[in-house]
Design a protein around this motif. Structure first.
Motif, PDB file in Angstrom:
ATOM      1  N   THR A  98       2.929  10.198 -30.016  1.00  0.00           N
ATOM      2  CA  THR A  98       3.804   9.569 -29.357  1.00  0.00           C
ATOM      3  C   THR A  98       3.788  10.161 -27.802  1.00  0.00           C
ATOM      4  O   THR A  98       3.984  11.332 -27.514  1.00  0.00           O
ATOM      5  CB  THR A  98       5.211   9.868 -29.814  1.00  0.00           C
ATOM      6  OG1 THR A  98       5.536   9.551 -31.178  1.00  0.00           O
ATOM      7  CG2 THR A  98       6.515   9.288 -29.002  1.00  0.00           C
ATOM      8  N   LEU A  99       3.544   9.206 -26.782  1.00  0.00           N
ATOM      9  CA  LEU A  99       3.389   9.620 -25.562  1.00  0.00           C
ATOM     10  C   LEU A  99       4.448   9.042 -24.635  1.00  0.00           C
ATOM     11  O   LEU A  99       4.464   7.936 -24.593  1.00  0.00           O
ATOM     12  CB  LEU A  99       2.014   9.151 -24.952  1.00  0.00           C
ATOM     13  CG  LEU A  99       0.740   9.892 -25.667  1.00  0.00           C
ATOM     14  CD1 LEU A  99      -0.418   9.180 -24.983  1.00  0.00           C
ATOM     15  CD2 LEU A  99       0.814  11.280 -25.385  1.00  0.00           C
ATOM     16  N   TYR A 100       4.986   9.970 -23.684  1.00  0.00           N
ATOM     17  CA  TYR A 100       5.714   9.683 -22.730  1.00  0.00           C
ATOM     18  C   TYR A 100       5.060   9.599 -21.529  1.00  0.00           C
ATOM     19  O   TYR A 100       4.400  10.509 -20.952  1.00  0.00           O
ATOM     20  CB  TYR A 100       6.921  10.587 -22.460  1.00  0.00           C
ATOM     21  CG  TYR A 100       7.704  10.496 -21.171  1.00  0.00           C
ATOM     22  CD1 TYR A 100       8.433   9.135 -20.987  1.00  0.00           C
ATOM     23  CD2 TYR A 100       7.513  11.370 -20.181  1.00  0.00           C
ATOM     24  CE1 TYR A 100       9.191   9.404 -19.654  1.00  0.00           C
ATOM     25  CE2 TYR A 100       8.446  11.367 -18.817  1.00  0.00           C
ATOM     26  CZ  TYR A 100       9.133  10.324 -18.743  1.00  0.00           C
ATOM     27  OH  TYR A 100       9.898  10.320 -17.574  1.00  0.00           O
ATOM     28  N   VAL A 101       4.755   8.045 -20.890  1.00  0.00           N
ATOM     29  CA  VAL A 101       3.936   7.988 -19.688  1.00  0.00           C
ATOM     30  C   VAL A 101       4.577   7.395 -18.487  1.00  0.00           C
ATOM     31  O   VAL A 101       5.715   6.731 -18.705  1.00  0.00           O
ATOM     32  CB  VAL A 101       2.822   7.024 -20.178  1.00  0.00           C
ATOM     33  CG1 VAL A 101       2.153   7.618 -21.348  1.00  0.00           C
ATOM     34  CG2 VAL A 101       3.311   5.616 -20.605  1.00  0.00           C
ATOM     35  N   GLY A 102       3.910   7.390 -17.411  1.00  0.00           N
ATOM     36  CA  GLY A 102       4.444   6.905 -16.353  1.00  0.00           C
ATOM     37  C   GLY A 102       3.710   7.043 -15.038  1.00  0.00           C
ATOM     38  O   GLY A 102       2.651   7.621 -14.897  1.00  0.00           O
ATOM     39  N   PHE A 103       4.260   6.075 -13.993  1.00  0.00           N
ATOM     40  CA  PHE A 103       3.516   6.422 -12.703  1.00  0.00           C
ATOM     41  C   PHE A 103       4.777   6.326 -11.721  1.00  0.00           C
ATOM     42  O   PHE A 103       5.750   5.459 -11.913  1.00  0.00           O
ATOM     43  CB  PHE A 103       2.436   5.164 -12.573  1.00  0.00           C
ATOM     44  CG  PHE A 103       2.723   3.707 -12.436  1.00  0.00           C
ATOM     45  CD1 PHE A 103       3.475   3.147 -11.412  1.00  0.00           C
ATOM     46  CD2 PHE A 103       2.738   2.977 -13.752  1.00  0.00           C
ATOM     47  CE1 PHE A 103       3.947   1.747 -11.537  1.00  0.00           C
ATOM     48  CE2 PHE A 103       3.203   1.625 -13.754  1.00  0.00           C
ATOM     49  CZ  PHE A 103       3.941   1.088 -12.618  1.00  0.00           C
ATOM     50  N   VAL A 104       4.330   6.516 -10.299  1.00  0.00           N
ATOM     51  CA  VAL A 104       5.313   6.471  -9.185  1.00  0.00           C
ATOM     52  C   VAL A 104       4.785   5.503  -8.282  1.00  0.00           C
ATOM     53  O   VAL A 104       3.427   5.662  -7.832  1.00  0.00           O
ATOM     54  CB  VAL A 104       5.358   7.985  -8.379  1.00  0.00           C
ATOM     55  CG1 VAL A 104       6.138   7.917  -7.401  1.00  0.00           C
ATOM     56  CG2 VAL A 104       5.797   8.789  -9.754  1.00  0.00           C
ATOM     57  N   THR A 105       5.648   4.862  -7.813  1.00  0.00           N
ATOM     58  CA  THR A 105       5.116   3.722  -6.695  1.00  0.00           C
ATOM     59  C   THR A 105       5.102   4.408  -5.479  1.00  0.00           C
ATOM     60  O   THR A 105       5.445   5.246  -5.299  1.00  0.00           O
ATOM     61  CB  THR A 105       6.160   2.489  -6.680  1.00  0.00           C
ATOM     62  OG1 THR A 105       7.512   3.051  -5.946  1.00  0.00           O
ATOM     63  CG2 THR A 105       6.654   1.928  -7.926  1.00  0.00           C
ATOM     64  N   SER A 106       4.179   3.660  -4.547  1.00  0.00           N
ATOM     65  CA  SER A 106       3.961   4.192  -3.081  1.00  0.00           C
ATOM     66  C   SER A 106       5.276   4.325  -2.227  1.00  0.00           C
ATOM     67  O   SER A 106       6.377   3.649  -2.740  1.00  0.00           O
ATOM     68  CB  SER A 106       3.018   3.322  -2.573  1.00  0.00           C
ATOM     69  OG  SER A 106       3.215   1.860  -2.620  1.00  0.00           O
ATOM     70  N   ASN A 107       5.084   4.834  -1.224  1.00  0.00           N
ATOM     71  CA  ASN A 107       6.443   5.029  -0.219  1.00  0.00           C
ATOM     72  C   ASN A 107       6.605   3.678   0.168  1.00  0.00           C
ATOM     73  O   ASN A 107       5.702   2.936   0.198  1.00  0.00           O
ATOM     74  CB  ASN A 107       5.871   5.929   1.082  1.00  0.00           C
ATOM     75  CG  ASN A 107       5.114   7.183   0.576  1.00  0.00           C
ATOM     76  OD1 ASN A 107       5.742   7.622  -0.581  1.00  0.00           O
ATOM     77  ND2 ASN A 107       5.048   7.939   1.663  1.00  0.00           N
TER      78      ASN A 107
END
Length: 225
Positions: free
Chosen positions: A127-136
């Protein structure tokens, strides 16, 4: 004269557009197996290519992605890449692959970016918690908990991570839209650069005490990182 300026502007916009949408170039032949011998090779997409008549099955082959990797390290994860460095036949084909192994209960693939590729990830165990952050300027965090069979996409260039929230080991496979996606691990790049970034820069950027910055630099610094 105005017409000449207009044509120049259009030409510059077209050139800028070509750069904005640039990616691994499309091959103009069936394949271009990379070689290190520059004497007889032809330079294509950052690599010299062997004579296609000399290509063999081994040029397009890699074995061992079924083997679990050792995750006994500070972050509890190991990435096994399969890019143009491992499969020379990937040169000019614009794709690559990786296996990701995570230690139980907290194995982490730390926040990082791939400057040359979008990543698509599929979980096969755990089970993985994944994510990304959008740009400024939004810097919006987009996350999801993934289970075996789930797929998630990380857009090109954005900071992202994968974190094992399960009690058992986790395994995932990732595909990339580049033969050599590159990777910039944020903590290593900022606090472990070679030579080190002036601590005063990091003190102001992260609003940290100078001793904290120096301590972080000592943790992330190692030769040839």
């Amino acid at each position: 004269m105005k017409g000449a300026h207009f044509l120049l502007a259009i030409s510059l916009l077209a050139l800028a557009s070509s750069f904005a949408y640039a990616s691994d170039p499309s091959p103009l032949q069936d394949f271009c197996v990379a070689i290190n011998d520059t004497k007889d090779g032809v330079f294509v997409n950052g690599k010299f290519c062997k004579d296609p008549k000399l290509a063999k099955a081994e040029d397009f082959f890699f074995s061992g992605l079924n083997i679990p990797r050792n995750t006994s390290n500070p972050v509890g994860s190991t990435v096994t890449p399969v890019n143009v460095a491992q499969i020379l036949g990937l040169n000019t084909l614009g794709v690559s692959l990786a296996r990701l192994d995570f230690a139980p209960d907290g194995g982490l693939n730390p926040p990082h970016t791939h400057p040359r590729a979008t990543e698509i990830l599929v979980v096969v165990e755990g089970t993985l918690y994944v994510g990304f952050v959008t740009s400024n300027p939004d810097n919006r965090l987009i996350t999801k908990v993934l289970y075996p069979g789930d797929v998630f996409v990380f857009p090109v260039g954005l900071i992202h991570f994968q974190f094992n929230v399960g009690k058992t080991s986790a395994v995932a496979f990732a595909a990339f839209s580049s033969q050599n996606p590159g990777v910039i691990t944020i903590a290593n790049a900022v606090f472990g650069s070679n030579p080190p970034i002036n601590p005063d820069v990091l003190v102001k950027a992260f609003q940290l005490d100078k001793n904290v910055v120096k301590n972080l630099q000592s943790k992330f610094w190692w030769p040839n990182n």
